[in-house]
Design an enzyme around this catalytic site. Structure first.
Site, mmCIF file in Angstrom:
data_model
loop_
_atom_site.group_PDB
_atom_site.id
_atom_site.type_symbol
_atom_site.label_atom_id
_atom_site.label_comp_id
_atom_site.label_asym_id
_atom_site.label_seq_id
_atom_site.Cartn_x
_atom_site.Cartn_y
_atom_site.Cartn_z
ATOM 1 N N GLU A 81 -16.955 -8.366 -3.584
ATOM 2 C CA GLU A 81 -15.564 -7.901 -3.598
ATOM 3 C C GLU A 81 -14.580 -9.071 -3.544
ATOM 4 O O GLU A 81 -13.599 -9.108 -4.288
ATOM 5 C CB GLU A 81 -15.302 -6.976 -2.399
ATOM 6 C CG GLU A 81 -15.786 -5.543 -2.604
ATOM 7 C CD GLU A 81 -14.826 -4.736 -3.466
ATOM 8 O OE1 GLU A 81 -13.893 -5.304 -4.051
ATOM 9 O OE2 GLU A 81 -15.010 -3.496 -3.537
ATOM 10 N N LYS A 128 -11.497 -8.206 6.675
ATOM 11 C CA LYS A 128 -10.843 -7.306 7.615
ATOM 12 C C LYS A 128 -11.781 -6.160 7.928
ATOM 13 O O LYS A 128 -12.258 -5.533 6.985
ATOM 14 C CB LYS A 128 -9.555 -6.796 6.984
ATOM 15 C CG LYS A 128 -8.817 -5.776 7.816
ATOM 16 C CD LYS A 128 -7.630 -5.270 7.057
ATOM 17 C CE LYS A 128 -7.005 -4.155 7.881
ATOM 18 N NZ LYS A 128 -6.167 -3.309 7.119
ATOM 19 N N LYS A 163 -12.360 -5.429 2.534
ATOM 20 C CA LYS A 163 -11.784 -4.535 3.544
ATOM 21 C C LYS A 163 -12.762 -3.406 3.815
ATOM 22 O O LYS A 163 -13.080 -2.614 2.928
ATOM 23 C CB LYS A 163 -10.450 -3.984 3.040
ATOM 24 C CG LYS A 163 -9.795 -3.046 4.042
ATOM 25 C CD LYS A 163 -8.369 -2.686 3.672
ATOM 26 C CE LYS A 163 -7.784 -1.756 4.718
ATOM 27 N NZ LYS A 163 -6.422 -1.313 4.369
ATOM 28 N N CYS A 169 -0.124 4.270 2.104
ATOM 29 C CA CYS A 169 -0.528 5.250 3.118
ATOM 30 C C CYS A 169 0.557 5.557 4.145
ATOM 31 O O CYS A 169 0.541 6.622 4.747
ATOM 32 C CB CYS A 169 -1.823 4.798 3.795
ATOM 33 S SG CYS A 169 -1.801 3.092 4.329
ATOM 34 N N ARG A 203 -3.259 3.620 13.035
ATOM 35 C CA ARG A 203 -2.809 4.893 12.450
ATOM 36 C C ARG A 203 -1.691 5.483 13.298
ATOM 37 O O ARG A 203 -0.783 6.116 12.775
ATOM 38 C CB ARG A 203 -3.995 5.857 12.322
ATOM 39 C CG ARG A 203 -5.162 5.222 11.534
ATOM 40 C CD ARG A 203 -5.466 5.867 10.213
ATOM 41 N NE ARG A 203 -6.305 4.993 9.405
ATOM 42 C CZ ARG A 203 -7.558 5.239 9.018
ATOM 43 N NH1 ARG A 203 -8.132 6.385 9.356
ATOM 44 N NH2 ARG A 203 -8.210 4.384 8.271
ATOM 45 N N ARG A 227 -11.258 6.908 4.494
ATOM 46 C CA ARG A 227 -10.998 6.115 3.290
ATOM 47 C C ARG A 227 -12.291 5.540 2.711
ATOM 48 O O ARG A 227 -12.288 4.516 2.052
ATOM 49 C CB ARG A 227 -10.055 4.954 3.644
ATOM 50 C CG ARG A 227 -8.768 5.347 4.352
ATOM 51 C CD ARG A 227 -7.753 4.210 4.269
ATOM 52 N NE ARG A 227 -6.659 4.329 5.209
ATOM 53 C CZ ARG A 227 -5.647 5.184 5.088
ATOM 54 N NH1 ARG A 227 -5.599 6.027 4.088
ATOM 55 N NH2 ARG A 227 -4.676 5.198 5.986
ATOM 56 N N TYR A 242 -2.230 -9.566 16.353
ATOM 57 C CA TYR A 242 -1.119 -9.026 17.140
ATOM 58 C C TYR A 242 -0.871 -9.857 18.396
ATOM 59 O O TYR A 242 0.089 -9.617 19.111
ATOM 60 C CB TYR A 242 -1.400 -7.559 17.500
ATOM 61 C CG TYR A 242 -1.607 -6.697 16.266
ATOM 62 C CD1 TYR A 242 -0.509 -6.275 15.516
ATOM 63 C CD2 TYR A 242 -2.879 -6.338 15.828
ATOM 64 C CE1 TYR A 242 -0.682 -5.519 14.369
ATOM 65 C CE2 TYR A 242 -3.068 -5.578 14.687
ATOM 66 C CZ TYR A 242 -1.964 -5.172 13.959
ATOM 67 O OH TYR A 242 -2.142 -4.434 12.824
ATOM 68 N N CYS A 270 0.862 -1.178 0.000
ATOM 69 C CA CYS A 270 0.000 0.000 0.000
ATOM 70 C C CYS A 270 0.903 1.233 0.000
ATOM 71 O O CYS A 270 2.123 1.110 -0.104
ATOM 72 C CB CYS A 270 -0.925 -0.013 1.219
ATOM 73 S SG CYS A 270 -2.318 1.140 1.020
HETATM 74 C C1 PBG Z 1 -3.593 0.545 5.303
HETATM 75 C C2 PBG Z 1 -3.832 -0.510 6.309
HETATM 76 C C3 PBG Z 1 -4.590 -0.354 7.456
HETATM 77 C C4 PBG Z 1 -4.517 -1.556 8.137
HETATM 78 C C5 PBG Z 1 -3.727 -2.418 7.398
HETATM 79 N N1 PBG Z 1 -3.310 -1.758 6.256
HETATM 80 C C6 PBG Z 1 -5.308 0.832 7.968
HETATM 81 C C7 PBG Z 1 -6.264 1.528 7.115
HETATM 82 O O1 PBG Z 1 -6.750 1.000 6.102
HETATM 83 O O2 PBG Z 1 -6.548 2.656 7.450
HETATM 84 C C8 PBG Z 1 -5.191 -1.809 9.436
HETATM 85 C C9 PBG Z 1 -4.561 -2.780 10.320
HETATM 86 C C10 PBG Z 1 -5.005 -2.659 11.721
HETATM 87 O O3 PBG Z 1 -5.790 -1.777 12.124
HETATM 88 O O4 PBG Z 1 -4.539 -3.498 12.507
HETATM 89 N N2 PBG Z 1 -3.587 0.147 4.000
HETATM 90 ZN ZN ZN Z 2 -3.139 2.012 2.799
#
Ligand code: PBG
Ligand code: ZN
Length: 324
Positions: free
Chosen positions: A234, A249, A197, A124, A207, A218, A314, A122
């Site tokens: 999806e 997720k 997702k 971000c 974050r 998002r 985790y 990704c």
């Molecule tokens: C970003 C991403 C996120 C997570 C995994 N990849 C956060 C988001 O989409 O804002 C979340 C993982 C987590 O909260 O444990 N691509």
């Molecule tokens: Zn991202």
């Protein structure tokens, strides 16, 4: 002899610990767990993540010894997230052959070649605006982002990633990545699609963990949490595009979706117990409101029961240390 009411007594099979364990329908082992980790460049010490008690950002210089420690504890797979000091408009560090994505993948595979390394794919954590792609006219440009996802995937594959794990939630991302990998000769690199997702408030602690710059949300690319049919659609799209495994997720609030997709597809299905799910359990346990060891097993067991094969969590190292 007249039978004594009730004749049917499910409690018979719950009478002892051995009976209960023999008749348990669902179980999980370390094979089923993937540990997500945060690797930061340019720091020398571990940094505790205050919104995720027990989790730390790992300095790049200590990644190799961490991977060795996980392997000794019995962890089979990790998912890598980079905490970058090289942000720009597009997240171009991700497709630099010597950028953080490439380095952390190489370090992890060199340290323990049999460790399965899934490279979160990704932008971000590498963009100055914190969005998961290229921003044009205040919106994330799907097709421009696809090109960059392909470039990042090839860099991660060359660095040794076993799985490319696109989490950008762009339409067509699995096909774009598959084509880019194949064009570069990486036919055997798999794709772990973040196929369903949701735009969830449960990503809050992540974050902080990942240090994302995002202001806003998002919702124009991640899914509405209240949509069930679209969730199946999806994931099936990602299957058609060539995903090797699917994902739901977050996990714990989406067990119905896990079950729906389990029934709609024959691909391996994974579920991601995200940062907010982890934080809710940790903080409730710290407050003495729940028993952490039990709730961890119950939550992961329920995700398995719903139909997930692998679970991103985790808690994986805690469970490994306790021998599950
Ligand atoms: C970003 C991403 C996120 C997570 C995994 N990849 C956060 C988001 O989409 O804002 C979340 C993982 C987590 O909260 O444990 N691509
Ligand atoms: Zn991202």
């Amino acid at each position: 002899m007249p039978s004594q009411f009730p004749a049917v007594r499910p409690r018979r099979l719950r009478r002892s610990e051995s009976l209960r364990s023999v008749f348990q329908e669902t179980a999980f082992s370390l094979n089923d767990l993937v540990l997500p980790i945060f690797v930061e460049e340019g720091i020398s010490d571990f940094v505790p993540i205050s919104s995720m008690p027990g989790m730390m950002r790992i300095p790049e210089s200590k990644l190799a010894s961490e991977i060795e420690r996980y392997a000794r504890a019995g962890i089979k797979s990790v998912m890598t997230f980079g905490v970058s000091h090289h942000l720009d408009d597009t997240g171009s560090d991700t497709w630099n052959e010597d950028g953080l994505v490439a380095r952390m993948t190489r370090i992890a595979k060199d340290a323990v070649p049999e460790m399965i390394v899934m490279a979160d794919t990704c932008f971000c954590e590498y963009t100055s605006h914190g969005h998961c792609g290229v921003v044009h006219n205040h919106a994330v440009d799907n097709d421009a982002t696809l090109i960059n996802l392909g470039k990042q995937a090839v860099v991660a594959a060359r660095a040794g990633a076993d799985f490319i794990s696109p989490s950008a939630a762009m339409d067509g991302q699995v096909q774009a990545i598959r084509s880019a990998l194949d064009a570069a000769g990486f036919f055997d690199t798999s794709i772990m699609a973040y196929s369903t997702k949701f735009a969830s408030a449960l990503y809050g602690p992540f974050r902080e963990a990942g240090g994302t710059a995002l202001k806003g949300d998002r919702k124009s690319y991640q899914m509405n949490p209240l949509n069930r049919r679209e969730a199946v659609r999806e994931s099936l799209l990602d299957e058609q595009e060539g995903a090797d495994a699917l994902m739901v997720k977050p996990a714990g609030m989406y067990l119905d979706i896990i079950r729906d997709i389990r029934e709609a597809s024959r691909l391996p299905l994974t579920a991601y117990q995200v940062s907010g799910e982890y934080a809710m359990i940790k903080f409730a346990a710290q407050a003495g409101a729940i028993d952490e060891a039990r709730i961890v097993r119950e939550s992961l067991g329920a995700i398995k029961r719903a139909g997930a094969d692998l679970i991103f969590t985790y808690f994986a190292m805690d469970l490994a240390k306790e021998g599950i």
